[in-house]
Enzyme design. Sequence first.
Site, PDB file in Angstrom:
ATOM      1  CG  ASP A   7      67.388  21.560  32.854  1.00 21.84           C
ATOM      2  OD1 ASP A   7      66.946  22.327  31.968  1.00 21.84           O
ATOM      3  OD2 ASP A   7      66.189  20.853  32.633  1.00 21.84           O
ATOM      4  CD  GLU A   9      62.276  19.855  32.324  1.00 23.06           C
ATOM      5  OE1 GLU A   9      61.746  20.338  31.003  1.00 23.06           O
ATOM      6  OE2 GLU A   9      63.682  19.502  32.091  1.00 23.06           O
ATOM      7  CG  HIS A  57      58.008  17.905  31.301  1.00 22.76           C
ATOM      8  ND1 HIS A  57      57.184  17.839  31.428  1.00 22.76           N
ATOM      9  CD2 HIS A  57      57.912  20.123  30.849  1.00 22.76           C
ATOM     10  CE1 HIS A  57      55.845  18.892  31.646  1.00 22.76           C
ATOM     11  NE2 HIS A  57      56.349  19.883  31.349  1.00 22.76           N
ATOM     12  CG  HIS A 156      64.177  17.236  28.482  1.00 17.38           C
ATOM     13  ND1 HIS A 156      64.881  18.338  27.634  1.00 17.38           N
ATOM     14  CD2 HIS A 156      63.806  16.450  27.192  1.00 17.38           C
ATOM     15  CE1 HIS A 156      64.870  18.178  26.578  1.00 17.38           C
ATOM     16  NE2 HIS A 156      64.591  16.814  26.267  1.00 17.38           N
ATOM     17  CG  ASP A 161      67.774  17.805  31.196  1.00 15.75           C
ATOM     18  OD1 ASP A 161      68.110  16.214  30.742  1.00 15.75           O
ATOM     19  OD2 ASP A 161      66.510  17.711  30.307  1.00 15.75           O
TER      20      ASP A 161
END
Length: 240
Positions: A7, A9, A57, A156, A161
């Site tokens: 994952d 960001e 985030h 997040h 995640d």
Amino acid sequence: MRQVVLDTETTGLEAERGHRIIEIGAVELLDRRVTDHRFHCYIHPERPIDDAATEVHGLTLERLEKEPRFAEVALDFVNFIRGAEVIIHNASFDESFIDFEFSLLGETDGIPARIRDVCSIVDSLDLARRKHPGQQNSIDALCRRYGVDDSQREFHGGLVDAEILADLYLLMTGGQTSLFDSDSQQSALSRDEDLERLPADRPRLPVVPATPEELVAHEGMLDRIQAGTDSAVVWRVPRE
């Protein structure tokens, strides 16, 4: 089989507009078991972060001021995912950002032009949509559906995640891989000496055969199962 659940960001929603990666989190799976091998880093994006992205985030440019640039972590990242099956939720989003970051590095030793040059990609969102058509299939929705604890997920986050997605992926693709983990197996073995064993000369248990009616009902059920599959029903009792 080696898999990596990944994952990222970012500073915004579109790599095409110059947005950059600010966090990468990745978790390794070996033969469908989560290992302790992780890849995680924050990255200075060398550009502003959209306010809307920060609301998701929680990361600001000030927070990332002393973090490395992508060029400094790129080779370690590539080596972590190299040769693996990489699982990403809504893969096209993360893939576009990773490929954009690679493009900014140009022809650098060990750095591919695209992420798919060093690994294969599985989109867990596509998987979820096939399993749950017409339903919400975000990470949050899947956590509720599968009972995965996401209470640590205030914002997040790349690694958080990825860890949650690893649990969801295993549940969506077959769930628990073994009845007991190694510690449970060892504990059961250690208790084996305490078991009460039945005498070898004990009376044999009676065998009660199925009645003709029960056999007919059983075969009818197997016929209904057979009608719904292209494979043979392997446990069918042979007819004489």
